[in-house]
Design an enzyme around this catalytic site. Structure first.
Site, PDB file in Angstrom:
ATOM      1  CG  HIS A  94      16.015 -59.268  57.929  1.00 11.59           C
ATOM      2  ND1 HIS A  94      17.330 -59.227  58.277  1.00 11.59           N
ATOM      3  CD2 HIS A  94      15.847 -58.297  56.977  1.00 11.59           C
ATOM      4  CE1 HIS A  94      17.950 -58.282  57.581  1.00 11.59           C
ATOM      5  NE2 HIS A  94      17.062 -57.710  56.777  1.00 11.59           N
TER       6      HIS A  94
ATOM      7  CB  ILE B 127      14.976 -46.991  54.262  1.00 14.08           C
ATOM      8  CG1 ILE B 127      15.461 -47.961  53.188  1.00 14.08           C
ATOM      9  CG2 ILE B 127      13.774 -47.595  54.999  1.00 14.08           C
ATOM     10  CD1 ILE B 127      16.034 -49.269  53.712  1.00 14.08           C
TER      11      ILE B 127
ATOM     12  NE  ARG C 173      21.800 -55.612  57.830  1.00 19.97           N
ATOM     13  CZ  ARG C 173      20.913 -55.502  56.838  1.00 19.97           C
ATOM     14  NH1 ARG C 173      19.640 -55.290  57.110  1.00 19.97           N
ATOM     15  NH2 ARG C 173      21.304 -55.629  55.582  1.00 19.97           N
TER      16      ARG C 173
ATOM     17  CD  GLU D 199      18.077 -60.685  61.245  1.00 17.48           C
ATOM     18  OE1 GLU D 199      18.157 -60.733  60.013  1.00 17.48           O
ATOM     19  OE2 GLU D 199      17.932 -59.637  61.898  1.00 17.48           O
TER      20      GLU D 199
ATOM     21  N   GLY E 124      18.266 -41.402  55.365  1.00 22.09           N
ATOM     22  CA  GLY E 124      18.772 -41.740  54.044  1.00 22.09           C
ATOM     23  C   GLY E 124      17.606 -42.121  53.161  1.00 22.09           C
TER      24      GLY E 124
END
Ligand code: NAP
Length: 337
Positions: free
Chosen positions: A296, A161, A246, A275, A159
């Site tokens: 992150h 990124i 993720r 996380e 996509g």
């Protein structure tokens, strides 16, 4: 009372975003270092009778949060991922949700490459080596990494990124293959302009062929646990896994087992499950030799975070005026309002 609507921010964000909101609204900012716990967020929204919630990836925005303030009309998340927001519940309440696509793609792709290069050339280990006083001589076999140029890159999710990430492989003369839900002709054409012949293939094939595998899928029911024991086995002992997507896209237990048994060479993670990763989490036992890890920070540049804050403010202000948001997650996800 000014009669102006209140926007509640769960974080202190770049001032440009706050300034934009203050042109039209009252602004209440949660000033703590960590996000408000769920119950606190509910209380805070109720107390200030928020008309808009400005949130980030650290907030779980569920039905309870959406119902906290009777005045709530709009949600804007300062992120491109929106798996932390219950879009259906928001739509049921006629609350549009804004997000920040595109603006952070290049910055996140840069950071993915920082992780990839750090893993390939053992940058974190080298830094520790020098700081720990181990650098006594130049050594022909000290801290040998693996080449990036001429290697094969597998991009999982071509996509925004993923394409920005793949484009950067041109400078390294890499072979590039990718998976997506379907062949991405536009992305392939963009990459072709940079001399990259990106080949669409099945995930298993990609994992077997690639020296470096980089994850760029959104987190959803399809992609949760996408990389598990079987997939890690396919990667092989010399392969490096990079995850800036993720944490939940990778099965953490399976990853630990693969690192323990040297079934892959290295994992370089910007995102983890859970996380934040607790300081005593067993995954950290593998750092820095087998694991490079970051908290992150894929989109964490001054320029991009500023743009994200302003975009989020613009989404919120449009929503409050009853206008279509410039960037609607509700619309992007195909959720009916
Ligand atoms: P995007 O433009 O929507 O791209 C996602 C790509 O993944 C699309 O090509 C999509 O294909 C593909 N995809 C979806 N489900 C798939 C599946 N099951 N198997 C294979 N491919 C699949 O999103 P983006 O802007 O590149 O962002 C990607 C994700 O990165 C975000 O959702 C977010 O979670 C994460 N992110 C992390 C950071 C960070 O700080 N680390 C920063 C920004 C974003 P289709 O278009 O055909 O569905």
């Amino acid at each position: 009372m000014t009669g102006r609507q209140t926007v509640y921010l769960t974080r202190d964000v770049p001032q440009e975003g706050i300034d934009r909101l203050e042109e039209e609204c009252e602004v209440v900012v949660w000033e703590e270092k960590t996000a408000p716990p769920h119950d606190t967020l509910v209380e805070e929204l109720a107390e200030c009778e928020a008309a808009a919630l400005f949130c980030t990836v650290s907030d779980v925005v569920d039905a309870e949060v959406l119902d906290a303030s009777p005045a709530l009309e709009v949600v804007g998340t300062m992120s491109v991922g929106y798996d932390h927001v219950d879009l259906e519940a928001a739509a049921e309440r006629d609350i549009p949700v804004g997000y920040t696509p595109g603006v952070l793609s290049e910055t996140t792709a840069d950071f993915g490459w920082a992780l990839l290069m750090a893993a390939a050339r053992r940058v974190t280990e080298a830094d520790h080596y020098v700081h720990d006083g181990e650098w006594e001589t130049w050594g022909p076999k000290i801290l040998l990494g693996r080449d990036v140029f001429d290697a094969t890159l597998g991009v999982v999710g071509l996509g925004s990124i993923g394409t920005a990430f793949a484009r950067r492989a041109a400078g390294f003369d890499m072979d590039v293959c990718y998976t997506a839900t379907e062949p991405k002709e536009e992305c392939e054409a963009e990459l072709a302009e940079y001399g990259i012949d990106a080949e669409f293939c099945e995930l298993d094939d990609l994992l077997e062929r690639s020296d470096y595998v980089s994850l760029h899928v959104p987190l959803d029911d399809e992609t949760a646990g996408l990389i598990g024991e079987h997939e890690l086995d396919l990667m092989g002992e010399d392969a490096v896994l990079v995850n800036t997507a993720r944490g939940e896209v990778v099965d953490t237990d399976a990853l630990e087992a693969a690192l323990e048994e040297d079934r892959i060479r290295h994992a370089a993670l910007d995102v983890t499950d859970p996380e934040p990763l607790p300081a005593d989490h067993s995954l950290l036992d593998y750092a820095p030799e087998k694991l490079t890890i970051a908290p992150h920070i894929g989109s964490a540049s001054v320029e991009t975070r500023t743009e994200m804050a302003v975009m989020t403010a613009d989404n919120i202000l449009a929503g409050l005026r009853g206008e279509p948001m410039p960037n609607s997650a509700t619309e992007n996800a195909g959720v009916e309002e």
